[in-house]
Design a protein around this motif. Structure first.
Motif, short mmCIF file in Angstrom:
data_model
loop_
_atom_site.label_atom_id
_atom_site.label_comp_id
_atom_site.label_asym_id
_atom_site.label_seq_id
_atom_site.Cartn_x
_atom_site.Cartn_y
_atom_site.Cartn_z
N ILE A 171 0.76 -1.42 -0.08
CA ILE A 171 0.04 0.06 -0.07
C ILE A 171 0.82 1.21 -0.55
O ILE A 171 1.63 1.40 0.77
N SER A 174 4.73 5.37 -3.97
CA SER A 174 5.97 6.52 -4.02
C SER A 174 6.91 6.06 -4.37
O SER A 174 7.49 4.64 -4.78
N LEU A 176 9.83 6.75 -4.13
CA LEU A 176 10.63 6.26 -3.09
C LEU A 176 11.39 5.04 -2.63
O LEU A 176 11.79 4.41 -2.04
N HIS A 196 -3.27 2.69 -3.54
CA HIS A 196 -3.04 3.53 -3.19
C HIS A 196 -4.21 4.34 -2.91
O HIS A 196 -5.28 3.51 -1.99
N SER A 197 -4.45 5.28 -2.58
CA SER A 197 -5.66 5.90 -2.00
C SER A 197 -6.38 5.90 -2.62
O SER A 197 -8.08 6.16 -1.97
N LYS A 198 -6.59 5.55 -4.28
CA LYS A 198 -7.93 5.72 -4.82
C LYS A 198 -7.85 3.87 -4.73
O LYS A 198 -8.81 3.87 -5.65
N LEU A 202 -9.96 -1.12 -0.59
CA LEU A 202 -8.18 -1.68 0.19
C LEU A 202 -8.87 -2.71 1.39
O LEU A 202 -7.52 -3.42 1.09
N GLY A 217 2.32 6.25 5.70
CA GLY A 217 1.78 7.53 6.21
C GLY A 217 0.54 8.12 6.90
O GLY A 217 0.54 9.03 7.01
N LYS A 218 -0.05 7.29 7.80
CA LYS A 218 -1.27 7.82 8.24
C LYS A 218 -0.99 6.78 9.85
O LYS A 218 -1.85 5.00 9.74
N VAL A 236 6.21 -0.44 7.19
CA VAL A 236 7.42 1.34 6.61
C VAL A 236 6.89 2.76 6.87
O VAL A 236 8.21 3.50 7.06
N ILE A 238 6.40 5.63 9.06
CA ILE A 238 6.56 6.16 10.66
C ILE A 238 5.96 8.16 10.94
O ILE A 238 5.90 8.64 9.90
N ASN A 239 5.00 7.68 11.54
CA ASN A 239 4.16 8.62 12.24
C ASN A 239 4.74 8.76 13.32
O ASN A 239 4.60 8.43 14.59
N1 LIG Z 1 11.39 3.53 7.33
C1 LIG Z 1 12.02 4.30 6.41
O1 LIG Z 1 13.20 4.11 6.62
C2 LIG Z 1 10.95 5.13 5.57
C3 LIG Z 1 11.27 5.86 5.35
C4 LIG Z 1 10.91 6.03 3.53
C5 LIG Z 1 9.66 6.51 4.05
N2 LIG Z 1 9.05 6.49 5.13
C6 LIG Z 1 7.97 6.47 5.04
O2 LIG Z 1 7.13 5.79 4.78
C7 LIG Z 1 5.79 6.00 4.35
C8 LIG Z 1 5.48 6.74 3.08
O3 LIG Z 1 6.75 7.22 3.05
P1 LIG Z 1 6.23 7.96 1.28
O4 LIG Z 1 7.53 8.79 0.95
O5 LIG Z 1 6.40 6.73 0.32
O6 LIG Z 1 5.01 8.68 1.20
P2 LIG Z 1 4.44 9.36 -0.09
O7 LIG Z 1 4.73 9.79 -1.01
O8 LIG Z 1 3.34 10.35 0.56
O9 LIG Z 1 2.98 8.24 -0.76
C9 LIG Z 1 2.01 7.57 0.68
C10 LIG Z 1 1.55 6.88 -0.57
O10 LIG Z 1 0.95 6.15 -0.17
C11 LIG Z 1 -1.04 6.54 -0.31
N3 LIG Z 1 -1.29 6.41 1.34
C12 LIG Z 1 -2.14 7.67 1.09
N4 LIG Z 1 -3.30 7.82 2.00
C13 LIG Z 1 -3.04 7.00 1.70
C14 LIG Z 1 -4.72 5.73 2.00
N5 LIG Z 1 -5.92 6.42 3.30
N6 LIG Z 1 -4.86 4.46 1.45
C15 LIG Z 1 -4.01 3.83 0.68
N7 LIG Z 1 -3.17 4.48 0.22
C16 LIG Z 1 -3.23 5.12 0.77
C17 LIG Z 1 -0.41 7.82 -1.53
O11 LIG Z 1 -1.50 7.37 -2.30
P3 LIG Z 1 -1.93 8.49 -3.29
O12 LIG Z 1 -0.77 7.99 -4.74
O13 LIG Z 1 -3.42 8.17 -4.10
O14 LIG Z 1 -1.98 9.37 -2.69
C18 LIG Z 1 1.17 7.51 -2.12
O15 LIG Z 1 1.25 6.44 -2.25
C19 LIG Z 1 5.50 7.71 5.36
O16 LIG Z 1 4.96 7.77 7.00
C20 LIG Z 1 7.44 7.72 5.53
O17 LIG Z 1 6.93 8.28 6.99
C21 LIG Z 1 9.70 5.80 5.89
#
Ligand SMILES: NC(=O)c1ccc[n+]([C@@H]2O[C@H](COP(=O)([O-])OP(=O)(O)OC[C@H]3O[C@@H](n4cnc5c(N)ncnc54)[C@H](OP(=O)(O)O)[C@@H]3O)[C@@H](O)[C@H]2O)c1
Length: 295
Positions: A171, A174, A176, A196-198, A202, A217-218, A236, A238-239
């Motif tokens: 889920i 990104s 990244l 993803h969010s759409k 889910l 990120g929720k 993955v 972190i909030n």
């Molecule tokens: N552990 C680590 O070392 C590490 C490294 C990187 C990131 N992180 C953490 O991982 C999380 C994600 O990071 P990111 O950089 O990939 O974030 P991001 O670029 O904001 O992507 C978030 C993804 O989650 C989807 N999403 C958001 N709300 C959702 C929901 N309610 N239901 C389903 N999908 C949803 C989004 O969908 P859409 O594409 O449709 O908007 C998007 O694809 C964050 O908490 C970040 O802090 C941790």
């Protein structure tokens, strides 16, 4: 994979995995030193003073110093221009002592992140976000792999979890995390779905997963209703939240609730996070070896 001995899940301890990766990296660097060779060099660019980014950069510097990697942090003001950041990257691209360049994200909105990533020498792109490296990953070619997705793979490998034939649901889509991770899981023969969010239904989709990975990120969005019994859950996310007036870090998964149904789970903190930093160090050494052709 180790059998579950009681109703508690196997805790996939990222700190143990990270320690192993760091130990191997440190011993290779020790060997280089004992041979009188140059040590790997890592440059981190931090633009602005985002508190989370400052902590991440500090942790990366501590890890690099511990291993004997020569690290330098370039602090730039929030209002720095895009061309000033690119000029610095150009200098670091040419710097023979620097093997890895990492620009801490997110960048202030007036700076085009893609332009910044694209200006990094792909051979020094230790976060592996450059289109050249992502393209190679897509083609299944040997390349620097993005730290967080590779960290997830290291955790699975460490615990000898064979995902061949498993249904894996990620889920988060990104560049990244979600997209590159899908390639790595495909490479390990899982059947991968990216949500993803759409995404419709889910929760139901998540419940079909043998391996569920959330990078959303929720905080605590995912509860036990989303989990197939005996699934493997990698969090993955972190909030930072405030609970009873105390600030703490939690994942996307409601850990205590989900632990009652899954077979294995990563905690937050102490799961994917520490392994991500370890992979950055390992990638810096990898980039060094490729550049200097030290085998
Ligand atoms: N552990 C680590 O070392 C590490 C490294 C990187 C990131 N992180 C953490 O991982 C999380 C994600 O990071 P990111 O950089 O990939 O974030 P991001 O670029 O904001 O992507 C978030 C993804 O989650 C989807 N999403 C958001 N709300 C959702 C929901 N309610 N239901 C389903 N999908 C949803 C989004 O969908 P859409 O594409 O449709 O908007 C998007 O694809 C964050 O908490 C970040 O802090 C941790």
């Amino acid at each position: 994979m180790m059998a579950k001995v009681n109703s508690k899940p196997l805790i996939l301890n990222g700190r143990l995995v990270a320690d192993e990766v760091l130990k191997n990296t440190a011993s290779e660097i020790e060997l280089l030193k004992s041979q009188g060779k140059r040590v790997p060099g890592l440059a981190v660019i931090l633009v602005g003073d985002n508190p989370a980014s400052c902590i991440y950069v500090k942790n990366k510097e501590i890890a690099a110093k511990k291993l004997g990697i020569c690290s330098e942090i370039h602090y730039m003001q929030t209002n720095v221009s895009e061309s000033e950041v690119i000029n610095l990257i150009n200098l670091l691209n040419l710097n023979k002592k620097i093997d890895g360049i990492l620009v801490q994200l997110p960048l202030p909105v007036h700076i085009n992140t893609e332009k910044i990533i694209n200006s990094t020498d792909p051979n020094k792109d230790v976060d592996s976000l450059h289109p050249y490296n992502l393209g190679k990953l897509m083609r299944g070619e040997k390349t620097l792999t993005p730290c967080t997705p590779q960290g997830v793979i290291e955790i699975l490998n460490h615990y000898s979890i064979d995902i061949t034939g498993m249904s894996a649901v990620i889920i988060g889509r990104s560049t990244l995390v979600g997209k590159p991770l899908s390639m790595l899981l495909l490479g390990k023969n899982a059947t991968v779905t990216i949500a993803h969010s759409k995404t419709n239904n889910l929760e139901e989709l998540a419940r079909s997963a043998d391996l569920l990975i959330s990078a959303i990120g929720k905080p605590k969005l995912i509860t036990k209703n989303w989990i197939k019994p005996d699934a493997i859950v990698i969090d993955v996310g972190i909030n930072r939240i405030f609970e009873n007036g105390i600030s703490k870090l939690v994942g996307d998964v409601d850990y205590d609730n989900v632990s009652s149904v899954c077979k294995a789970i990563t905690p937050v903190p102490g799961g994917v996070g520490p392994v991500t930093i370890a992979m950055l160090m390992s990638n810096t050494l990898k980039a060094y070896k490729e550049r200097d052709k030290v085998k």
